[in-house]
Design an enzyme around this catalytic site. Structure first.
Site, short mmCIF file in Angstrom:
data_model
loop_
_atom_site.label_atom_id
_atom_site.label_comp_id
_atom_site.label_asym_id
_atom_site.label_seq_id
_atom_site.Cartn_x
_atom_site.Cartn_y
_atom_site.Cartn_z
N CYS A 153 -28.64 -38.98 -107.81
CA CYS A 153 -28.16 -39.41 -109.13
C CYS A 153 -27.33 -38.30 -109.76
O CYS A 153 -27.82 -37.18 -109.93
CB CYS A 153 -29.31 -39.76 -110.06
SG CYS A 153 -28.66 -40.18 -111.71
N LYS A 167 -33.56 -51.28 -109.34
CA LYS A 167 -32.99 -50.06 -109.95
C LYS A 167 -33.88 -48.85 -109.64
O LYS A 167 -35.11 -48.98 -109.59
CB LYS A 167 -32.89 -50.28 -111.47
CG LYS A 167 -32.46 -49.06 -112.29
CD LYS A 167 -31.01 -48.68 -112.10
CE LYS A 167 -30.64 -47.41 -112.89
NZ LYS A 167 -29.33 -46.87 -112.53
O1 RRO Z 1 -28.48 -44.40 -113.55
C1 RRO Z 1 -27.50 -43.72 -113.21
O2 RRO Z 1 -26.83 -43.07 -114.02
C2 RRO Z 1 -27.09 -43.61 -111.82
C3 RRO Z 1 -27.96 -43.40 -110.76
BR1 RRO Z 1 -29.80 -43.38 -110.94
C4 RRO Z 1 -27.44 -43.19 -109.46
O3 RRO Z 1 -28.14 -42.98 -108.47
N1 RRO Z 1 -26.10 -43.18 -109.32
C5 RRO Z 1 -25.27 -43.39 -110.34
O4 RRO Z 1 -24.05 -43.37 -110.14
N2 RRO Z 1 -25.77 -43.61 -111.59
#
Ligand code: RRO
Length: 313
Positions: A132, A49
């Site tokens: 993100c 993650k």
């Molecule tokens: O954790 C998220 O909300 C998230 C991330 Br880091 C990302 O790169 N892409 C996404 O759709 N959600």
């Protein structure tokens, strides 16, 4: 009598992957237990993650929902903090697969600090997340080319491990071209196309509310409904980067046929997110098997025979 062995092995920046299909940074890859499940599955690598400097709980629930043809989520980067992810590779080595770190800084200095730390760790590759969509008040770095260049300047010479960029979908070729030029200027080995389609809104007419709580419902769209956008981004980057920079395709992969489409578009490997979340870790083996069956039926012996060879009408 002889047997033809069909090869779906692949290599990214010199690192060998036992198959073409792995998990995407996103669902169920935050804790050591989750990463062990991926290690024991048919995923050809263990992708972690996206991490931040400090641990994060992420956004309020409900923050994920399945849709008819995909998923919507506004997770908000829940993760254990990068220092945990630096320690995990040692405990995951027994699975004998590449381990990929993902970093998502909140500022340039964060990216620099985390990339340096992962350069000095046991991971094989580093995916730098510039896309993100789910942080309140924080635009996606990859939609701001000046900010992207500042990050690239700060991270590209911190060690020998290959670095890649996780990119958002681009909808205009002028933007894809601008990003491809930056990628060629700095020491980038691979790109991952695409992150979720940011800031979509799904409304429940009964409750008269969005179905997701954070950010007043604006959230990232994933799954099969975004596959055409993902394929277009893979294809355009394939044309612009001409094999100098490798490509992970991601977005809506549910079946071996989907994988085959990404291979035709020019992907060097594919990552699976929504299908993994919904089906669990057995999806990797199933998708791989379906993909190999298609390759055999079409009499292809290796992914290199197909990669990028999209035919035109
Ligand atoms: O954790 C998220 O909300 C998230 C991330 Br880091 C990302 O790169 N892409 C996404 O759709 N959600």
């Amino acid at each position: 009598m002889y047997f033809i062995i069909m090869e779906t092995k692949t290599k990214i920046a010199g690192v060998e992957f036992g198959s073409y299909v792995l998990n995407a940074s996103g669902p169920d890859c935050s804790t050591l237990e989750e990463l062990k499940v991926i290690g024991g599955s048919g995923s050809s690598a263990i992708m972690m993650k996206s991490s931040t400097i400090e641990p994060r709980q992420g956004n309020e629930e409900p923050r994920y929902a399945k849709l008819l043809s995909g998923s919507i989520q506004c997770m908000g980067l829940p993760n254990l903090g990068y220092q945990e992810y630096i320690k995990f590779p040692i405990q995951l080595q027994k699975y004998n697969k590449p381990i990929i770190a993902s970093v998502a800084g909140l500022c340039v200095e964060d990216y620099k600090k985390m990339v340096k730390a992962f350069q000095d760790s046991e991971v094989d590759l580093i995916e730098v997340n510039l896309s993100c969509p789910n942080l309140e008040g924080k635009p996606q770095a990859a939609y701001d080319f000046k900010q992207s260049e500042e990050i690239l300047k700060a991270i590209s010479d911190l060690g020998n491990k290959p670095i890649g960029l996780k990119l958002p979908p681009y909808y205009d070729f002028a933007h894809t071209k601008q990003m491809a030029e930056l990628i060629k200027k700095y020491n980038v080995s691979f790109v991952t196309c695409i992150n979720s389609v940011g800031n979509v809104l799904v409304i429940d007419p009964e409750t008269e509310t969005p179905i997701i709580k954070p950010k007043k419902g604006f959230a990232g769209l994933g799954g099969s409904c975004i596959k055409p956008i993902a394929l277009a981004n893979v294809r355009k980057f394939y044309e612009l980067l001409k094999g100098e920079v490798q490509i992970f395709g991601v977005g809506g992969i549910e079946s071996g046929a989907d994988v085959f489409e990404f291979l035709l578009a020019g992907a060097d490997a594919v990552q699976v997110a929504t299908t993994f979340k919904e089906e669990g870790a057995t999806c990797f083996e199933r998708i791989n098997k379906e993909f190999e069956e298609i390759m055999k039926r079409k009499n292809y012996n290796s992914i290199d025979e197909v990669k990028g060879n999209l035919k035109f009408l």
